[in-house]
Scaffold this active site. Structure first.
Site, short mmCIF file in Angstrom:
data_model
loop_
_atom_site.label_atom_id
_atom_site.label_comp_id
_atom_site.label_asym_id
_atom_site.label_seq_id
_atom_site.Cartn_x
_atom_site.Cartn_y
_atom_site.Cartn_z
N HIS F 45 -6.95 2.19 -12.00
CA HIS F 45 -7.19 0.81 -12.44
C HIS F 45 -6.23 -0.19 -11.78
CE1 HIS F 45 -10.20 2.16 -15.16
NE2 HIS F 45 -9.38 2.99 -15.75
N ARG F 70 -1.39 8.49 -10.43
CA ARG F 70 -2.73 8.73 -10.97
C ARG F 70 -3.73 8.42 -9.88
NH1 ARG F 70 -5.61 6.33 -16.37
NH2 ARG F 70 -5.20 4.31 -15.40
N ASP F 84 -0.08 14.73 0.46
CA ASP F 84 0.48 14.63 1.81
C ASP F 84 1.52 13.52 1.91
OD1 ASP F 84 -1.12 16.70 2.65
OD2 ASP F 84 -2.54 15.46 3.75
N GLU F 146 -10.19 12.12 -22.12
CA GLU F 146 -10.48 10.75 -22.55
C GLU F 146 -11.96 10.50 -22.85
OE1 GLU F 146 -9.28 7.98 -19.46
OE2 GLU F 146 -9.64 9.40 -17.87
N ASP F 172 -10.31 4.87 -23.18
CA ASP F 172 -11.60 5.49 -22.86
C ASP F 172 -12.04 6.45 -23.96
OD1 ASP F 172 -12.58 4.39 -20.45
OD2 ASP F 172 -11.02 5.41 -19.34
MG LIG Z 1 -9.07 6.08 -18.64
#
Ligand SMILES: [Mg+2]
Ligand SMILES: [Mg+2]
Ligand SMILES: [Mg+2]
Ligand SMILES: [Mg+2]
Ligand SMILES: [Mg+2]
Ligand SMILES: [Mg+2]
Lengths: 251, 251, 251, 251, 251, 251
Positions: F45, F70, F84, F146, F172
């Site tokens: 996000h 994330r 990497d 979630e 979520d």
């Molecule tokens: Mg989420």
């Protein structure tokens, strides 16, 4: 005292460093992790803007290698911006006169000692909350001696309070002396120029640095230089690729 | 001799070029592949930093169109950085006096002829290993004549060794002459100014360039200008979108 | 009259603003949408290049908050570039003399009133086709008063035609007065300096601005300042993260 | 036929190339001007986004060295974007099955032969107006064989129409074979794997490439590989700096 | 209801728009200020990354022209990222089946209606605090119909709840129909395809859009399309430069 | 063992962290120097591309705060690219099934244990030459739970070898449970969901993390979560600016 370059210079060993001319934080990190005693970000001949310098300074701070910034010119505004980004040691090119070096010193210091404007952004973050108290004392300035005019004034330049060292640019100095750009060891005017700079520095208890290369680094240390730049990322990459290819081609 | 702009100027045909003001290497490549005789990267009024200029110079080198860089100001440090990036021809704005043009010439040349600092990074890559030997001879400088003061000094400016040409800025010149910014053909002071610049240039065997537009380009060539900028990426895009839309709206 | 900062200053209310020092168009948009009366993009101590400033100006134009740009230095070339990008109000740091302020005014105005070079790229886009006619009248210049020397000359500086206001920099002024960098209310020389600047401004019908903080903003308004910068993105983020974490740690 | 990599492969000499993993158009230009027979921009393990790839492709086009792009994955959307940017030759990693390679072929071809979406932006600029007619024929796809599963299917993969060559990834292949990542010459499963790939390729008239290094490049050519990647910018820079420093340290 | 594209489509007039393929916020602002009824940022064939899209969305929000984003592919993750950046209307390419369009719809909607993950960053900033309540209702999805397979399924695709419109891609559709890429008016299969898409859309009360050009825009409106893309920044710039130059060359 | 996040989790104290959503290495450095126990770069996000992530990882490595990334989605190619670049700990969103988590584990591991492709660029630089030997053991994967589907499978997901922890996304999850996006403490389904995730994790000796806020952080720790994200740079900046302004406005 937290200026890592100054601390390194106080040690017994001469310092061997490298030069970053490529505008990239990854090449900067690679250089910083290569084992050098110090690293210079070159805003003068490197193909860099200010933002590149900032992110390269961040990339260098992942290591403990002391970072140095060469500013593009003896320019109060840009010297201030580089210090605000956290540089503690700067090299200022083309210092030819006492007036030049006084202006560079003033650019590095807050009033009333100088004319640096207050606004230490990243510097406060990386150096801590007492930065404003320490800045005038700890920021270190190296003046480049690289013209006949600078040479003529070198004793006076070296005596200006606030200069931490002299950094000799052999290519520009050679051109100014009427020689080919490069290292002209054996040419009397060149050899004498180096000795004169070293002498002026020692007389004022200043550090001395010089741009060299792999072949000359040890010799420069033996001549008395305290810190020597021996390579650049640009040349190391270009030269390395060509050399490796040449080996394969000739096999 | 490898300065492609100089070679092009030595040909029989007047040169028609375009101006890049958008900070983008793709628009630069589009321009370079459009068939112009030369292209100018405009660091003065274009919305560009130095890094943008470097990547636009790379994008232009995919074609054989001669690239030219207009620097933001008569500034030794930035002229040097642009040359280090490989520019062989620079336009310097607001050259008003003999001192101005001498400073610009010095900024383009290594010592002992000038004060350019040595460190040709990309220039060495694109021009080859003999660049240091050729640079002082091959780098080409166009001085912008665009104020009343410049006009008053134009014969003396044109006579300064090391100037390759005069580039007339009609908008600033018009403002300085008390006219509206633009091309003021028919206004006696404007017409005479163009003639005076052309005459001073010819007397010194200099090339002459001017900023024009689609409608005026041929006329400027007929007046004797050797190279004419006829468009900018910015205006061509903005104007093209509006014109096309207008046609659809009125159908 | 379309200079939104000038219009805002003509209202009854004192203006509260914030300062952008992070080179990012998203933080600029966040700031512009936060409800301030004006926003300053700080090219001097912010870690910004020109391109960052351009994209931050775009991000700010999504709101109706008046944008202001502080240029890095009293530099004709950069002032011109910032105006070409559409800035209508600029703050110029370190204006110490009448000559300084005259140079800044000239940098903001086309000939024959000044020396600004013509080439309004984004300015024409955002301000409209009549921009060239309006620019000299509508562009607004704030001179920073932040040294003892500036203070000594403040009445003369304020009287120079073309200055729209005085902006007081308390940190640099304090340093120049021999005080610690910061707000030194209660120190007679500091308090008198503020009064002297306010008086010189009022005598010439100029607006007055100052850098303050959350605690001092209301007091500065009561002292007569017309616009007050109360925060920066950099400090608000750093302080906010630390404060929030401290609360959780001590629970 | 304008695919420069294909042309080069049709020559008599085996091709020696290098790999670009640093997100920078200057390092890309340095590599392209180093004399290699081809250059690969590595979007898989290189630290690159799509925009980096585009500007590196521009930088490479200043030379005549054939450029190749390794995409990050067998992904129709990204393969299309890379082709739209002008890539004529792509390497697709981790092709394990006939279905994998058919999908990669389809991603490289417009309907009705494939599923590539039409919108050749820079491709049209660099390849010319007849690009849409030539694209399906001239775009060249190399499938990476680098797992046990791929090896098991290599004859069938090699027989799929539209594959131009097989590119062997020795590190991943070694891991998949239960060996240490690297070149495991002498290990029977490794040696046999190379032979099997070579044989499958030859049987279908395909080119064969492999990642090697300076020491192994000649041997790989002797084994029958048509093109060999011998270095990366990342390793050449890191290794070069360390090696040079080591020499000075031990003097 | 704040989706400006949806509002515009509810008006009486057909909408004429343009397409942004150049990764630059200034060309995006130029386009947004050119008077079009809507603008599409093209992440599929435009040479753009996600960050480019974000800054171009900012640049477009300086105007009131409705912005639309074409995502690179029917990819849940990237659709989510584009929505988080504030896009309210997205075009998804290559929707060939009912499953395809259902996945696209799900990507645009929070659970339990869909699978979009929650984290509206810039969307919350530009759309306001009630965005989470409004998002599922107001976000608008256009499915691209551009293959024979899509055509075969178009009635079923159009009937899937959550689709706001069909967008016809004539180049890919032509290829899929065995025609040359382009507008093939007069070819029966092409003409019938357009009618079939229009009919399927009307039957489900959907908007219809199509990519056209300056010459075809009015005709497409007359055929019943509600919104028509008539130009791209890339082609307008390239074409404009060439056309202008051609005029001067032939004078 | 050099995974700093794993080491931190082995300590006695619960960990409090922050989230970086702004694409900027300076805001990343500010966050890293704020005293948190760990930092997450949010590619899902956050408004970030891969290159932003790389430079933010560099900026974070100036501190000793453990960095976590994330990734945008459960995507083998992007997980590989992030590893990497030197990430040692990744959070993968939307893990709903055993198949999902097995794919994520495989993406983190070299063959024969997984399908990660070999090419550790920056990872080798920051982790050292023995990285290839340590990577499969030390890289740490947190699976986000979630959705209702994930909850239904949580015990099985937690039992998959190679998962280091479960990270609960309350927004979520709430949406999937039919609740408003947010923290729905007191709602039975929400409270039970948290307990179920905690229980499944403990049963498999996994760490548990959750997104919270300043008010809830301590409570989440008391509920048994091992690491809690309490803030984001985006919200802290936006909230901080508004709060400070509100105080001044109401004085
Ligand atoms: Mg989420
Ligand atoms: Mg100040
Ligand atoms: Mg020098
Ligand atoms: Mg001009
Ligand atoms: Mg299409
Ligand atoms: Mg591989």
């Amino acid at each position: 005292m937290s200026n890592s370059m100054v601390k390194a210079l106080q040690g017994d060993k001469p310092l061997i460093g490298s030069w970053c001319a490529i505008a990239n934080s990854l090449t900067a990190e690679i250089t910083a992790r290569s084992g050098f005693d110090f690293i210079v970000i070159d805003m003068q001949h490197g193909l860099l803007d200010y933002q590149d310098t900032v992110s390269m300074m961040q990339a260098m701070d992942v290591s403990t290698t002391p970072p140095v910034v060469r500013v593009p010119w003896n320019d109060t505004a840009m010297i201030g911006k580089v210090l605000d980004a956290g540089a503690m040691t700067v090299i200022v090119p083309m210092i030819n006169t006492v007036e030049d070096v006084k202006a560079a010193v003033a650019a590095c210091r807050y009033a009333p000692e100088g004319v640096r404007s207050f606004g230490p952004m990243r510097a406060m973050l990386s150096e801590g909350a007492d930065y404003p108290l320490r800045a005038n004392k700890e920021i270190s300035l190296f003046a480049m001696i690289e013209t006949q005019e600078a040479l003529d004034n070198v004793e006076a330049i070296a005596a200006v309070p606030g200069v931490a060292g002299l950094f000799l640019g052999p290519f520009d100095l050679s051109l100014s002396l009427g020689l080919a750009p490069g290292n002209n060891d054996g040419e009397q005017v060149f050899d004498e120029a180096l000795q004169r700079v070293l002498k002026a520095a020692k007389a004022n208890n200043l550090s001395t640095g010089i741009l060299a290369n792999e072949a000359l680094a040890v010799q420069r240390v033996q001549q008395g230089f305290d810190f020597v730049v021996m390579s650049t990322d640009f040349m190391t990459l270009a030269g390395g690729l060509q050399m490796n290819l040449a080996k394969v081609r000739t096999e």
